[in-house]
Design a protein around this motif. Structure first.
Motif, PDB file in Angstrom:
ATOM      1  N   GLY A 463      24.126  32.107  46.935  1.00 57.02           N
ATOM      2  CA  GLY A 463      23.266  31.719  45.831  1.00 57.02           C
ATOM      3  C   GLY A 463      22.175  30.745  46.251  1.00 57.02           C
ATOM      4  N   ALA A 464      21.150  30.652  45.418  1.00 58.58           N
ATOM      5  CA  ALA A 464      19.969  29.858  45.757  1.00 58.58           C
ATOM      6  C   ALA A 464      20.231  28.359  45.752  1.00 58.58           C
ATOM      7  N   GLY A 465      21.346  27.917  45.181  1.00 57.55           N
ATOM      8  CA  GLY A 465      21.624  26.483  45.103  1.00 57.55           C
ATOM      9  C   GLY A 465      22.751  26.028  45.991  1.00 57.55           C
ATOM     10  N   THR A 466      22.995  26.751  47.079  1.00 61.64           N
ATOM     11  CA  THR A 466      24.099  26.407  47.988  1.00 61.64           C
ATOM     12  C   THR A 466      23.632  25.455  49.083  1.00 61.64           C
ATOM     13  N   ASN A 467      24.602  24.876  49.798  1.00 63.09           N
ATOM     14  CA  ASN A 467      24.294  23.863  50.817  1.00 63.09           C
ATOM     15  C   ASN A 467      24.527  24.317  52.250  1.00 63.09           C
ATOM     16  N   ILE A 468      25.346  25.343  52.459  1.00 67.00           N
ATOM     17  CA  ILE A 468      25.752  25.689  53.821  1.00 67.00           C
ATOM     18  C   ILE A 468      25.489  27.160  54.115  1.00 67.00           C
ATOM     19  N   ALA A 469      25.629  27.529  55.396  1.00 65.48           N
ATOM     20  CA  ALA A 469      25.387  28.901  55.826  1.00 65.48           C
ATOM     21  C   ALA A 469      26.378  29.854  55.158  1.00 65.48           C
ATOM     22  N   ILE A 470      25.936  31.077  54.903  1.00 66.89           N
ATOM     23  CA  ILE A 470      26.723  32.049  54.154  1.00 66.89           C
ATOM     24  C   ILE A 470      28.058  32.381  54.836  1.00 66.89           C
ATOM     25  N   PRO A 471      28.080  32.692  56.149  1.00 66.41           N
ATOM     26  CA  PRO A 471      29.378  32.998  56.786  1.00 66.41           C
ATOM     27  C   PRO A 471      30.356  31.821  56.706  1.00 66.41           C
ATOM     28  N   GLN A 472      29.839  30.625  56.882  1.00 61.08           N
ATOM     29  CA  GLN A 472      30.669  29.422  56.804  1.00 61.08           C
ATOM     30  C   GLN A 472      31.248  29.263  55.400  1.00 61.08           C
ATOM     31  N   ALA A 473      30.401  29.512  54.398  1.00 55.04           N
ATOM     32  CA  ALA A 473      30.852  29.392  53.003  1.00 55.04           C
ATOM     33  C   ALA A 473      31.889  30.453  52.670  1.00 55.04           C
ATOM     34  N   ALA A 474      31.663  31.687  53.118  1.00 56.37           N
ATOM     35  CA  ALA A 474      32.610  32.777  52.841  1.00 56.37           C
ATOM     36  C   ALA A 474      33.977  32.475  53.451  1.00 56.37           C
ATOM     37  N   LYS A 475      33.977  31.914  54.642  1.00 53.16           N
ATOM     38  CA  LYS A 475      35.238  31.561  55.308  1.00 53.16           C
ATOM     39  C   LYS A 475      35.977  30.477  54.526  1.00 53.16           C
ATOM     40  N   ALA A 476      35.219  29.493  54.005  1.00 50.95           N
ATOM     41  CA  ALA A 476      35.838  28.405  53.245  1.00 50.95           C
ATOM     42  C   ALA A 476      36.437  28.920  51.943  1.00 50.95           C
ATOM     43  N   VAL A 477      35.735  29.821  51.265  1.00 52.20           N
ATOM     44  CA  VAL A 477      36.249  30.390  50.023  1.00 52.20           C
ATOM     45  C   VAL A 477      37.511  31.196  50.296  1.00 52.20           C
ATOM     46  N   GLU A 478      37.508  31.949  51.359  1.00 50.17           N
ATOM     47  CA  GLU A 478      38.690  32.747  51.709  1.00 50.17           C
ATOM     48  C   GLU A 478      39.887  31.844  51.982  1.00 50.17           C
ATOM     49  N   GLY A 479      39.638  30.719  52.660  1.00 49.48           N
ATOM     50  CA  GLY A 479      40.720  29.777  52.925  1.00 49.48           C
ATOM     51  C   GLY A 479      41.268  29.156  51.653  1.00 49.48           C
ATOM     52  N   PHE A 480      40.364  28.824  50.723  1.00 51.77           N
ATOM     53  CA  PHE A 480      40.783  28.249  49.439  1.00 51.77           C
ATOM     54  C   PHE A 480      41.579  29.271  48.633  1.00 51.77           C
ATOM     55  N   LYS A 481      41.149  30.519  48.704  1.00 55.16           N
ATOM     56  CA  LYS A 481      41.862  31.596  48.010  1.00 55.16           C
ATOM     57  C   LYS A 481      43.266  31.767  48.573  1.00 55.16           C
ATOM     58  N   GLU A 482      43.379  31.793  49.894  1.00 58.87           N
ATOM     59  CA  GLU A 482      44.671  32.013  50.537  1.00 58.87           C
ATOM     60  C   GLU A 482      45.649  30.866  50.279  1.00 58.87           C
ATOM     61  N   ALA A 483      45.116  29.675  49.988  1.00 59.91           N
ATOM     62  CA  ALA A 483      45.979  28.515  49.743  1.00 59.91           C
ATOM     63  C   ALA A 483      46.522  28.485  48.320  1.00 59.91           C
ATOM     64  N   SER A 484      46.125  29.446  47.490  1.00 53.73           N
ATOM     65  CA  SER A 484      46.552  29.465  46.091  1.00 53.73           C
ATOM     66  C   SER A 484      48.045  29.745  45.971  1.00 53.73           C
ATOM     67  N   GLU A 485      48.672  29.107  44.999  1.00 49.72           N
ATOM     68  CA  GLU A 485      50.097  29.326  44.778  1.00 49.72           C
ATOM     69  C   GLU A 485      50.384  30.713  44.229  1.00 49.72           C
ATOM     70  N   LEU A 486      49.491  31.210  43.360  1.00 48.10           N
ATOM     71  CA  LEU A 486      49.653  32.540  42.775  1.00 48.10           C
ATOM     72  C   LEU A 486      48.548  33.460  43.261  1.00 48.10           C
ATOM     73  N   ARG A 487      48.916  34.703  43.535  1.00 48.12           N
ATOM     74  CA  ARG A 487      47.943  35.693  44.001  1.00 48.12           C
ATOM     75  C   ARG A 487      47.070  36.199  42.852  1.00 48.12           C
ATOM     76  N   ILE A 488      47.675  36.557  41.741  1.00 47.80           N
ATOM     77  CA  ILE A 488      46.947  37.048  40.576  1.00 47.80           C
ATOM     78  C   ILE A 488      47.535  36.422  39.320  1.00 47.80           C
ATOM     79  N   PRO A 489      46.771  36.404  38.233  1.00 43.02           N
ATOM     80  CA  PRO A 489      47.304  35.831  36.995  1.00 43.02           C
ATOM     81  C   PRO A 489      48.393  36.718  36.405  1.00 43.02           C
ATOM     82  N   LYS A 490      49.324  36.085  35.694  1.00 37.71           N
ATOM     83  CA  LYS A 490      50.401  36.833  35.036  1.00 37.71           C
ATOM     84  C   LYS A 490      49.870  37.479  33.772  1.00 37.71           C
ATOM     85  N   LYS A 491      50.233  38.729  33.591  1.00 35.70           N
ATOM     86  CA  LYS A 491      49.781  39.456  32.406  1.00 35.70           C
ATOM     87  C   LYS A 491      50.424  38.888  31.159  1.00 35.70           C
ATOM     88  N   LYS A 492      49.583  38.669  30.142  1.00 32.65           N
ATOM     89  CA  LYS A 492      50.092  38.113  28.886  1.00 32.65           C
ATOM     90  C   LYS A 492      50.530  39.211  27.942  1.00 32.65           C
TER      91      LYS A 492
END
Length: 492
Positions: A463-492
């Protein structure tokens, strides 16, 4: 240029810092704004041939950062005209959002082929032989292109054995996937607002920093100073944007130090959207009631579909965007609060300005603008001691920050909730690719598909308002995703 700390980037961040500083400390706003160009542009270190031109550009950037429009070139308008209307705690974005600063524009060649000094003057002259309009001749042993005859077919460039012919494209126009960049009478860039979808890719592609968007940073600070209860929702792509050692919990604590009441993940709304769109796909597309389905979270993608492919409007998912869904959760839990969305995206400003959303989202600023607030307050993020925990979302919602992440989350939900449903997915990133896939869908080539569109190549991390290089940002998001306790939300 993405991810490189160029002078253009430094200039933008300096403006945000100084405008934030005005909001925090100024006792005489008019005089301080008048003095700002002289404070920012050092007399001996101008980036331009004329220090007066550079200060003129700074004045217009300050106006945009204050939420005001550019001044017209053909009549006198004082630098601080409109300040009273902006010096408030509530001000929505007024169109146009993206604007070209005329004094900063270099009037770059729009589209031309030029022979460079790499031309060897070879005997074969293949460039001349393949030209369909006889636009190439030999002068002093070198090839020369007559621009009046050239039809920009590119055959000469393709055939040259020395790669001596350069195709010059205006950077902002090359980045625009909807051909919204036009020319004014002086050959400077001009944005056709009837075509523009406010993705901001022209802004981050201009080497002169001649394109800028409006900001609410000043009004947001004014609202904090007024004692309003303001709750942040952070877009999933925040991971890594404020430094490799700054954890989500550290960032939440830092935001509270700025005066925000609490911090939510926008990924909470993304989780809700993934569930809704999974159900929509299973019950509407998989059953053949709809030929295909378009995701709804990227505003520029949705606007693109509505503007250029109106026949697809009923195919756009009716799921709330993550920003709006999260805002409604916040306001249900805190009816007296205001909501600020902090993310990577210029077009979220456009989305928030829609009348149907104004009651949900009060402010939108980017990661870049937030950095200006931290710098103005002297908050060093790397030294923050985390006193809070940022939680509440699953890996599915957190993955929305990268291209393909939306579709991936929906597919995971479909497979979990509706195991008998076969899912066909497609995703496009960048407006040019988005247009192509919408054209294919229009003619029946994508029936049965769930189609994710992202206006920025790489997804929200680009996005136009980001601070870091795209590959670096994508890697960080993937790491944050993988650290999540739940993979997907529970169906209500």
């Amino acid at each position: 240029m993405r991810g490189i700390d160029t002078q253009v980037r430094k200039n933008r961040r300096r403006i945000f810092k100084e405008v934030a500083n005005l909001a925090y400390t100024s006792e005489n706003l008019i005089d301080d704004i008048e003095a700002l160009p002289y404070k920012i542009v050092d007399y001996d270190e101008s980036e331009y041939e004329s220090i007066y031109r550079e200060r003129s550009i700074v004045r217009e950037r300050v106006r945009l950062a204050m939420g005001m429009s550019l001044r017209p070139e053909n009549r006198p308008v004082h630098l601080t005209q409109g300040l009273e209307e902006s010096n408030i705690s509530e001000k929505y974005y007024e169109p146009p959002l993206m604007q070209v600063i005329p004094s900063a524009c270099n009037a770059c060649p729009e589209n031309s082929y030029q022979v460079t000094d790499k031309c060897m003057g070879c005997v074969a002259h293949p460039c001349r032989e393949v030209c369909p309009r006889d636009a190439i001749s030999m002068k002093n042993g070198k090839s020369v292109i007559e621009q009046e005859k050239c039809i920009k077919c590119g055959k000469c460039k393709a055939i040259c054995p020395y790669d001596a012919i350069s195709h010059q494209v205006r950077p902002c126009a090359g980045a625009c996937g909807v051909n919204a960049i036009k020319n004014d009478a002086k050959g400077r860039a001009l944005i056709d607002n009837d075509l523009c979808v406010s993705c901001g890719q022209c802004m981050v592609s201009c080497p002169f920093g001649a394109i800028a968007d409006k900001s609410q940073i000043f009004q947001l600070i004014r609202s904090l100073q007024a004692g309003h209860k303001i709750i942040v929702q952070l877009a999933p792509s925040f991971a890594g944007q404020f430094g490799p050692t700054v954890t989500p919990d550290m960032l939440k604590t830092a935001l509270k130090q700025l005066g925000f009441y609490d911090v939510y993940e926008t990924a909470i709304g993304a989780d809700m959207g993934a569930m809704t769109e999974a159900e929509h796909y299973a019950k509407e597309v998989a059953t053949g009631k709809l030929p295909f389905s378009l995701t709804s979270c990227c505003p520029s993608w949705s606007v693109l579909a509505k503007k250029f492919f109106p026949e697809t409007i009923d195919k756009i998912s009716n799921a709330l965007t993550p920003m709006v869904a999260t805002a409604r959760v916040i306001k249900e839990e805190h009816p007296d609060a205001k909501v600020v969305f902090i993310g990577p995206c210029a077009s979220k400003k456009l989305e928030a300005s829609r009348r149907t959303i104004r009651s949900d989202v009060d402010f939108v600023i980017t990661f870049e603008e937030l950095t200006g607030m931290f710098e103005a307050k002297g908050i060093l993020l790397e030294e923050i001691q985390a006193l809070d925990e940022l939680s509440g979302a699953t890996g599915a919602g957190r993955g929305y920050g990268v291209a393909g992440g939306v579709a991936s989350a929906i597919v995971e939900c479909v497979r979990e909730y509706y195991p008998d449903v076969e899912v066909n997915i497609e995703h496009a990133e960048g407006l040019s690719e988005c247009k192509k896939i919408l054209m294919l869908a229009k003619v029946g080539k994508k029936d049965g598909c769930l189609i994710e569109g992202m206006a920025c190549p790489g997804g929200c991390v680009a996005g136009a308002g980001t601070n870091i290089a795209i590959p670096q940002a994508a890697k960080a998001v993937e790491g944050f995703k993988e650290a999540s306790e739940l993979r997907i939300p529970k169906k209500k």
